[in-house]
Design a protein around this motif. Structure first.
Motif, PDB file in Angstrom:
ATOM      1  N   ASP A  93       0.815  -1.210   0.000  1.00 29.28           N
ATOM      2  CA  ASP A  93       0.000   0.000   0.000  1.00 29.28           C
ATOM      3  C   ASP A  93       0.851   1.263   0.000  1.00 29.28           C
ATOM      4  OD1 ASP A  93      -2.422   1.321  -0.092  1.00 29.28           O
ATOM      5  OD2 ASP A  93      -2.830   1.163   2.053  1.00 29.28           O
ATOM      6  N   TYR A 107       3.457   7.233   3.149  1.00 29.46           N
ATOM      7  CA  TYR A 107       3.599   6.004   3.918  1.00 29.46           C
ATOM      8  C   TYR A 107       3.510   4.813   2.969  1.00 29.46           C
ATOM      9  CZ  TYR A 107       2.939   8.811   8.138  1.00 29.46           C
ATOM     10  OH  TYR A 107       3.084   9.741   9.144  1.00 29.46           O
ATOM     11  N   THR A 109       3.690   0.288   2.797  1.00 29.71           N
ATOM     12  CA  THR A 109       3.832  -1.017   3.430  1.00 29.71           C
ATOM     13  C   THR A 109       4.465  -1.968   2.422  1.00 29.71           C
ATOM     14  OG1 THR A 109       1.560  -1.632   2.818  1.00 29.71           O
ATOM     15  CG2 THR A 109       1.908  -0.749   5.026  1.00 29.71           C
ATOM     16  N   LEU A 122       5.790  -1.127   7.936  1.00 27.99           N
ATOM     17  CA  LEU A 122       5.181   0.173   7.664  1.00 27.99           C
ATOM     18  C   LEU A 122       6.294   1.204   7.753  1.00 27.99           C
ATOM     19  CD1 LEU A 122       2.790   2.232   7.416  1.00 27.99           C
ATOM     20  CD2 LEU A 122       2.643   2.132   9.921  1.00 27.99           C
ATOM     21  N   GLY A 156      -1.757  -5.120   5.232  1.00 30.92           N
ATOM     22  CA  GLY A 156      -0.889  -3.986   4.918  1.00 30.92           C
ATOM     23  C   GLY A 156      -1.602  -2.752   4.414  1.00 30.92           C
ATOM     24  N   ILE A 158      -3.384   0.903   4.828  1.00 37.25           N
ATOM     25  CA  ILE A 158      -3.229   2.071   5.685  1.00 37.25           C
ATOM     26  C   ILE A 158      -4.464   2.952   5.562  1.00 37.25           C
ATOM     27  CG2 ILE A 158      -1.831   4.117   6.158  1.00 37.25           C
ATOM     28  CD1 ILE A 158       0.423   2.653   4.492  1.00 37.25           C
ATOM     29  N   LEU A 169      -3.715   0.407  10.604  1.00 29.93           N
ATOM     30  CA  LEU A 169      -3.003  -0.522   9.733  1.00 29.93           C
ATOM     31  C   LEU A 169      -3.626  -1.902   9.854  1.00 29.93           C
ATOM     32  CD1 LEU A 169      -0.497  -1.224   7.913  1.00 29.93           C
ATOM     33  CD2 LEU A 169       0.717  -1.754  10.054  1.00 29.93           C
ATOM     34  N   SER A 170      -4.035  -2.483   8.712  1.00 29.47           N
ATOM     35  CA  SER A 170      -4.532  -3.864   8.729  1.00 29.47           C
ATOM     36  C   SER A 170      -3.355  -4.816   8.572  1.00 29.47           C
ATOM     37  CB  SER A 170      -5.560  -4.083   7.616  1.00 29.47           C
ATOM     38  OG  SER A 170      -4.942  -4.157   6.344  1.00 29.47           O
TER      39      SER A 170
END
Length: 374
Positions: A93, A107, A109, A122, A156, A158, A169-170
């Motif tokens: 992501d 950001y 992932t 992350l 992953g 955001i 965050l997953s």
């Protein structure tokens, strides 16, 4: 400010019991109210995010990031960290800081390679442009998953809270289902962090330290969609096993049951207890059996498709479709499923109201949707 107030009310009240609906047997919608315009193509793209000036950031799972104009001009962003692009893993992501105009941060992932496999990371970095060449500066991991492993289901995704104060965050269970119920394992969770990766003092278990302090919810399988609706509520979708893809309303401290319950079965055909057999677990608001393999989630809040306002737009990998889910006070229902002829990996809504999709393919297209007939 009203969205922040609604969010505070939802968090204070917890997660209400909402009716479950199986949307799996839904038929394709007969008409498409949009024109689909291909803009650019990429090698297995994974995620898209908009900068404030309308340009897009697009990740490729193999480890490349591009800055793209709405007209399709592509410029590669470098340097990027090394990623493990094996199987379902890779560069995942991308999200833009809510305060990008002043901090310039993005950001990412990704799966970080290691001696015993790969772990989800992350990271954040400053996006700068000099002489027309975009690059990342001061890239720093702010959260790392451990232990590492060689399996998929990274999650992953955001999502920033509407006020920009918190990052969600997953984290997938990496095909180790028991980890989703282990409070000390960074698996099968939604985490709530401050934008610098530290723990907010008002998290449900902030005083416990470690993974428990970071955890917002638990009991998730393979979550590839996480987003706030216009009313301030946080929603997540996740892939089920053989049946049982889920859409969940996320509230702090809730346990969504995987792998103890699911509306699907194992790939070997063994039965898993349904959600209604274990009332201590929070059930999905909507599920799909047969599955659509959901990926990407955006809530529509633009002017071009007024009938969609507040709807969840979800990509379907298995369904090869764009799915529209209408959110109601007492639940959710699938109202449209438009065949797209390709696996849809991510969905985003531009400031002008256009909807953007990417295809999950070695020559995956970036596509802009606008109202049919202009």
């Amino acid at each position: 400010m009203w969205r922040v107030a609604v969010l505070a009310l939802v968090l204070a009240c917890g997660c209400p019991a909402l009716a479950q609906t199986n949307a799996g047997p839904s038929a394709d919608s007969p008409d498409r109210p949009f024109a689909a315009t291909p803009v650019a193509s990429f090698d297995t793209p994974w995620a898209i995010a908009f900068l404030p000036d309308g340009r897009l950031l697009v990740t490729e799972r193999g480890g490349r990031l591009f800055l793209v104009t709405p007209e399709g001009d592509k410029r590669e962003v470098s340097p990027l960290p090394e990623v493990d692009a094996d199987g379902q893993l890779g560069l995942l992501d991308v999200a833009v800081s809510p305060r990008f105009a002043t901090d310039g941060l993005i950001y990412l992932t990704y799966a970080e390679p290691g001696r015993t496999g790969a772990g989800l990371v992350l990271a954040r970095a400053r996006l700068v442009e000099t002489g027309g060449a975009p690059r990342l500066e001061n890239a720093q991991p702010i959260w790392r998953q451990g232990p590492q492993g060689r399996r998929g289901h990274p999650g992953g995704i955001i999502a920033f809270s509407p006020d920009g104060a918190h990052l969600f965050l997953s984290v997938g269970e990496r095909m180790r289902g028991d980890g989703a119920q282990n409070p000390d394992a960074p698996l099968g969770k939604v985490l709530r962090l401050l934008p610098d990766g530290t723990v907010p003092p008002d998290n449900p278990q902030a005083a416990a330290g470690g993974v428990r302090a970071q955890t917002w919810t638990t009991g998730h399988r393979n979550p590839y969609g996480l987003a706030f609706a216009p009313d301030g509520r946080l929603w997540l979708h996740e892939m089920g096993p053989r049946g049982g893809d889920e859409v969940n309303l996320i509230a702090p401290g809730q346990n969504y049951g995987w792998p103890e319950v699911s509306n699907g079965d194992t790939y070997a055909g063994l039965s898993i207890p349904d959600h209604d057999t274990r009332p201590e677990f929070t059930p999905p608001v909507l599920y799909w059996t047969p599955v659509i393999a959901p990926a990407g989630l955006a809530f529509y809040d633009g002017p071009l498709f007024p009938g969609w306002w507040g709807s969840a737009l979800i990509g379907g990998l298995r369904a090869e479709a764009l799915v529209r889910v209408e959110i109601t006070p007492d639940g959710a229902r699938e109202v449209d499923r438009w065949p797209m002829g390709a696996r849809i990996r991510d969905v985003a809504v531009a400031a002008d109201g256009a909807v953007w999709l990417i295809e999950d393919d070695a020559r995956g297209r970036l596509i802009r949707l606008t109202p049919a007939g202009g």
